[in-house]
Design a protein around this motif. Structure first.
Motif, mmCIF file in Angstrom:
data_model
loop_
_atom_site.group_PDB
_atom_site.id
_atom_site.type_symbol
_atom_site.label_atom_id
_atom_site.label_comp_id
_atom_site.label_asym_id
_atom_site.label_seq_id
_atom_site.Cartn_x
_atom_site.Cartn_y
_atom_site.Cartn_z
ATOM 1 N N UNK A 149 -14.851 -0.416 85.726
ATOM 2 C CA UNK A 149 -16.380 0.376 85.814
ATOM 3 C C UNK A 149 -17.691 -1.084 85.131
ATOM 4 N N UNK A 150 -17.382 -1.806 84.222
ATOM 5 C CA UNK A 150 -18.084 -2.563 83.673
ATOM 6 C C UNK A 150 -19.009 -3.637 85.003
ATOM 7 N N UNK A 151 -17.235 -3.731 85.919
ATOM 8 C CA UNK A 151 -17.875 -5.172 86.723
ATOM 9 C C UNK A 151 -18.816 -4.498 87.763
ATOM 10 N N UNK A 152 -18.434 -3.186 88.171
ATOM 11 C CA UNK A 152 -19.718 -2.484 89.080
ATOM 12 C C UNK A 152 -21.151 -2.876 88.382
ATOM 13 N N UNK A 159 -28.100 -7.546 89.262
ATOM 14 C CA UNK A 159 -28.491 -8.095 91.023
ATOM 15 C C UNK A 159 -27.375 -8.777 92.236
ATOM 16 N N UNK A 160 -26.319 -8.312 91.875
ATOM 17 C CA UNK A 160 -25.647 -9.447 92.645
ATOM 18 C C UNK A 160 -24.551 -8.624 93.662
ATOM 19 N N UNK A 161 -23.412 -9.133 94.302
ATOM 20 C CA UNK A 161 -23.508 -8.680 95.432
ATOM 21 C C UNK A 161 -21.913 -8.763 94.451
ATOM 22 N N UNK A 162 -20.846 -7.159 94.574
ATOM 23 C CA UNK A 162 -19.923 -7.137 93.278
ATOM 24 C C UNK A 162 -18.916 -7.740 94.090
#
Length: 317
Positions: A149-152, A159-162
């Motif tokens: 959840x924190x990474x997402x 504003x970077x690709x997950x």
């Protein structure tokens, strides 16, 4: 569970020690939203691929062979709290009350402080290599956690690709696995100094030498990881680092205060100081010389040598 449940858990803390660990888990969990943890097959495969690729690249760069942890968990925030409450309890659980006078008040205060710390960290930790220091079972060697959840959330905020952000986190944590794989003596070294520091606190003293040696070792750990990241990650990532740093600087005064109380500023200093040390060593010699740091406990730089790498080079090279 609600914030009132968290407060209730803290104020009813009980037991014989200075911290009620059951109440810590209950209070921190009540204060934190666990977050979403429904992964697609592609996301699960992505985590596995990132860890596998990171191991290959870090092995090539560092010239050391190591195993990634058998335990690789993609967690929500409550999972992370459970795992790390156990870690803190192993480290601090030997502290006992010294008398009945203020024992109850101290227990509530300490339980509350630990709950706040774990709740704050659970909302912010992205990934974690856990060497499982002081684990009772010899089969518990090490573990690797990713707080999905924190990474997402942070990937979205930056504003970077997950997928790219997740891979960056995976590479960083695997570099720590490489360090502990290259230095099988490192857990014992850290454990001894942690126990000495905690025992001294239990006696009302501060063992500054043990704390200094622990800080020097952790500075080497963080700095060497940064050195490997610069060479192992298969993409430019300066933009990610800059965005993460800008996000950290932009936090409000309460978050900044909590970070200071948790010593996270010191951790940042360890990154910077350790990286400067190893960059100097590599520029003066090469990465193989830098890797000598993991040859034996006596090869670790002292606190003074971290600011004078040429002194360390003269001693070990």
């Amino acid at each position: 569970m609600t914030l009132s449940d968290s407060v209730r858990a803290i104020t009813t803390a009980s037991g014989d020690g200075l911290i009620d660990w059951r109440a810590v888990t209950e209070a921190a969990t009540a204060a934190v939203d666990p977050g979403e943890l429904s992964l697609s097959a592609a996301e699960r495969d992505g985590y596995a691929r990132d860890v596998r690729d990171a191991r290959t690249r870090v092995s090539e760069v560092a010239g050391v062979d190591f195993d990634v942890p058998d335990t690789i968990e993609v967690q929500n925030r409550h999972h992370w709290i459970d795992a790390n409450t156990a870690t803190f309890e192993r480290v601090l659980g030997t502290l006992e009350t010294t008398g009945p006078g203020l024992a109850g008040f101290a227990r509530v205060l300490n339980t509350g402080s630990m709950s706040v710390a774990l709740a704050f960290l659970a909302n912010n930790v992205l990934g974690q290599y856990d060497p499982l220091l002081l684990a009772e079972s010899p089969t518990e060697s090490h573990a690797l956690y990713f707080v999905q959840p924190n990474i997402a959330r942070v990937a979205d905020e930056l504003d970077v690709a997950e997928e790219r952000f997740r891979r960056w986190i995976a590479f960083h944590e695997v570099t720590h696995a490489a360090e502990f794989g290259a230095a099988p003596w490192l857990p014992d070294h850290l454990e001894a100094r942690m126990e000495q520091s905690v025992d001294a606190l239990g006696d009302g003293r501060v063992d500054r030498q043990s704390m200094r040696e622990l800080n020097a070792a952790m500075t080497a750990v963080e700095g060497y990881a940064e050195l490997l990241m610069d060479r192992a990650f298969d993409d430019e990532y300066e933009d990610l680092r800059e965005k993460v740093e800008a996000r950290r600087r932009g936090r409000g005064p309460i978050a900044a205060l909590v970070r200071r109380l948790l010593g996270l500023g010191m951790k940042r200093r360890q990154y910077e100081r350790g990286k400067a040390f190893f960059e100097h060593v590599v520029e003066a010699r090469d990465i193989e010389t830098a890797s000598l740091v993991w040859g034996a406990p006596e090869n670790l730089p002292s606190d003074d040598e971290l600011d004078a790498p040429e002194t360390w080079l003269a001693r070990v090279d």
